[in-house]
Motif scaffolding. Structure first.
Motif, short mmCIF file in Angstrom:
data_model
loop_
_atom_site.label_atom_id
_atom_site.label_comp_id
_atom_site.label_asym_id
_atom_site.label_seq_id
_atom_site.Cartn_x
_atom_site.Cartn_y
_atom_site.Cartn_z
N VAL A 214 -14.03 58.55 0.98
CA VAL A 214 -13.19 57.67 1.80
C VAL A 214 -12.26 58.47 2.69
O VAL A 214 -12.10 58.17 3.89
N ARG A 215 -11.66 59.52 2.14
CA ARG A 215 -10.72 60.33 2.93
C ARG A 215 -11.41 61.08 4.06
O ARG A 215 -10.79 61.39 5.08
N ALA A 216 -12.69 61.38 3.89
CA ALA A 216 -13.42 62.18 4.88
C ALA A 216 -14.01 61.35 6.02
O ALA A 216 -14.56 61.91 6.97
N GLU A 242 -8.21 49.70 3.42
CA GLU A 242 -8.86 50.93 3.88
C GLU A 242 -10.26 50.67 4.40
O GLU A 242 -10.87 51.56 5.02
N VAL A 243 -10.80 49.49 4.14
CA VAL A 243 -12.17 49.15 4.53
C VAL A 243 -12.17 48.55 5.93
O VAL A 243 -11.36 47.67 6.25
N ASP A 244 -13.06 49.03 6.78
CA ASP A 244 -13.18 48.49 8.14
C ASP A 244 -14.12 47.30 8.19
O ASP A 244 -13.85 46.31 8.88
N THR A 245 -15.25 47.37 7.49
CA THR A 245 -16.23 46.30 7.52
C THR A 245 -16.84 46.12 6.13
O THR A 245 -17.17 47.10 5.46
N LEU A 252 -22.48 34.49 -0.45
CA LEU A 252 -21.03 34.46 -0.61
C LEU A 252 -20.52 33.07 -0.21
O LEU A 252 -20.74 32.61 0.90
N ALA A 253 -19.80 32.43 -1.14
CA ALA A 253 -19.33 31.07 -0.91
C ALA A 253 -18.34 31.01 0.25
O ALA A 253 -17.58 31.97 0.48
N PRO A 254 -18.31 29.88 1.00
CA PRO A 254 -17.40 29.76 2.15
C PRO A 254 -15.94 30.00 1.81
O PRO A 254 -15.21 30.63 2.58
N GLU A 255 -15.49 29.52 0.64
CA GLU A 255 -14.09 29.72 0.29
C GLU A 255 -13.77 31.19 0.04
O GLU A 255 -12.67 31.66 0.32
N LEU A 256 -14.77 31.94 -0.47
CA LEU A 256 -14.57 33.37 -0.67
C LEU A 256 -14.56 34.11 0.66
O LEU A 256 -13.82 35.08 0.82
N ARG A 257 -15.35 33.66 1.61
CA ARG A 257 -15.34 34.28 2.94
C ARG A 257 -13.95 34.16 3.57
O ARG A 257 -13.46 35.11 4.18
N ALA A 258 -13.35 32.99 3.40
CA ALA A 258 -12.01 32.78 3.95
C ALA A 258 -11.01 33.70 3.26
O ALA A 258 -10.14 34.29 3.91
N GLU A 259 -11.14 33.84 1.93
CA GLU A 259 -10.23 34.71 1.19
C GLU A 259 -10.38 36.16 1.61
O GLU A 259 -9.39 36.86 1.84
N ILE A 260 -11.61 36.60 1.74
CA ILE A 260 -11.87 37.98 2.13
C ILE A 260 -11.34 38.24 3.54
O ILE A 260 -10.81 39.32 3.85
N GLY A 261 -11.49 37.24 4.42
CA GLY A 261 -11.01 37.39 5.79
C GLY A 261 -9.51 37.63 5.88
O GLY A 261 -9.03 38.19 6.88
N GLU A 262 -8.78 37.24 4.84
CA GLU A 262 -7.34 37.48 4.82
C GLU A 262 -6.99 38.93 4.50
O GLU A 262 -5.88 39.38 4.73
N HIS A 263 -7.96 39.66 3.94
CA HIS A 263 -7.70 41.02 3.47
C HIS A 263 -8.43 42.10 4.27
O HIS A 263 -8.02 43.26 4.26
N LEU A 264 -9.53 41.72 4.93
CA LEU A 264 -10.37 42.72 5.60
C LEU A 264 -10.48 42.41 7.09
O LEU A 264 -10.61 41.24 7.48
N PRO A 265 -10.47 43.44 7.94
CA PRO A 265 -10.60 43.20 9.38
C PRO A 265 -11.99 42.78 9.81
O PRO A 265 -12.16 42.11 10.82
#
Length: 289
Positions: A214-216, A242-245, A252-265
Motif C-alpha cells: 500500500v505504501r509503495a 486509503e483506497v482509490d477504487t 452487492l446489495a443497493p444499500e451496501l453500495r450506498a454505505e460504501i459510497g460514503e467511505h470510498l471515492p
C-alpha cells in the motif's frame, strides 16, 4: 416457472448464502418460496454450501458458520467461491491498467483471475508476492511459441518470502523487496473489508507485507467480491480512505453500495449496466516528456 427456467445453481447458492449471512439464518420452506424451486433442490444447495464450509445446516434450514478471525482458507478452497463474480471483477479491473505502467498484484484468487486478463495489456512491469499470479505470466510467456517471449509481454518481479496457505509470499524478505519499489497501481485482494476495520487479513505477516504494498503504490484498487464486505480478519492493514477504487460484483446489495459510497471515492460494480467510462490508471511519462 419450471426449475430449469430458474437461476443457475451457482447463482442460486450465492443468493442463499447472502440470505443466511444477512438474516443470520434461513428455513428451507422460505427459500423454496423465494426461489421458486423444490424442497429437494434447496436441500442439495444447502448440502453444497455446507461442504464448502460456508454455512452450517440445522434442522429445517441453515445458519452462518462463525469463523475465527485467524482462519485462513487455502488457495484451492477460495478458488471455488464466487468464480463468476471474480471473473467479472477481473475483466473490469483490467481496464484500469495502462500499457507500459508498473503495477503490483497482491496474493489471492481474484488477483489470480485478474492476471489472466492483464496478459493482453502490453509492456507491463508486474511486481507480485503471489506464486500463482507469477505462474500465469510465466506460463503465457513460454507458450507463446518459438520458445521466446511474445512482443509486449510483461516483465514480472516475484518477491521472495515465506509461503502462506493462499500461496502468497510474506515476511521480512518480501517486505524489504517491496519497500524499495514504487508502483503506478496496486491491485489488492483482501480477506475482508468493512467500514470499521478497513482492509484486513487473518495472517499477521501478510498484513505487514500488504502495508508495504500500500505504501509503495500511487493508486490502490481493491478487487473483492460482494461476500468480502463486512468480513473482518485478525489484522487490519489499511483504512478505507486509503483506497482509490473498490471493484466488486453486482451481487452487492443497493444499500451496501450506498454505505460504501460514503467511505470510498470510487466504486466500480462489474456486471452493472455501463455508466460513465472508467479512466485507466495513469501511464508513466514517456522518456523525455
Amino acid at each position: 416457472m419450471s426449475e430449469n427456467q430458474n437461476l443457475l445453481a451457482e447463482q442460486r447458492r450465492a443468493l442463499i448464502l447472502d440470505e443466511v449471512r444477512r438474516r443470520g439464518g434461513v428455513r428451507v420452506n422460505e427459500l423454496t418460496r423465494k426461489l421458486n424451486v423444490s424442497d429437494m433442490t434447496i436441500r442439495r444447495d444447502l448440502d453444497a454450501l455446507a461442504r464448502q464450509g460456508l454455512i452450517e445446516k440445522v434442522h429445517g434450514g441453515a445458519v452462518p458458520v462463525v469463523e475465527a478471525s485467524t482462519h485462513e482458507p487455502g488457495f484451492e478452497a477460495k478458488s471455488a467461491l464466487e468464480p463468476s463474480a471474480k471473473e467479472e471483477i477481473a475483466r473490469a479491473a483490467a481496464a484500469l491498467a495502462a500499457p507500459g505502467s508498473a503495477i503490483a498484484l497482491s496474493g489471492g484468487t481474484t488477483t489470480y483471475a485478474l492476471a489472466r486478463h492483464l496478459l493482453d495489456v502490453p509492456d507491463l512491469t508486474v511486481v507480485t508476492n503471489s506464486v500463482r499470479v507469477a505462474d500465469v505470466f510465466h506460463d503465457a510467456r513460454h507458450t507463446a511459441g518459438g520458445g521466446g517471449a511474445r512482443p509486449g509481454a510483461a516483465t514480472v518481479v516475484l518477491t521472495g518470502g515465506v509461503r502462506t496457505p493462499s500461496d502468497s509470499l510474506v515476511g521480512p524478505v518480501a517486505d524489504r523487496a517491496i519497500g524499495s519499489l514504487h508502483f503506478d497501481v496496486l491491485f489488492l485482494g483482501v480477506h475482508g473489508i468493512s467500514a470499521e476495520a478497513g482492509l484486513s487479513t487473518p495472517n499477521l505477516a501478510e498484513a505487514e507485507t500488504n502495508r508495504r504494498l500500500v505504501r509503495a503504490a500511487r493508486r490502490i484498487v481493491v478487487v473483492a467480491d460482494h461476500t468480502k464486505w463486512g468480513t473482518v480478519g485478525l489484522s487490519s492493514f489499511a483504512a478505507l480512505d486509503e483506497v482509490d477504487t473498490f471493484v466488486t460484483d453486482a451481487g452487492l446489495a443497493p444499500e451496501l453500495r450506498a454505505e460504501i459510497g460514503e467511505h470510498l471515492p470510487g466504486l466500480l460494480v462489474a456486471g452493472d449496466a455501463p455508466g460513465d467510462p472508467v479512466e485507466p490508471a495513469d501511464a508513466p511519462p514517456s522518456p523525455g516528456a
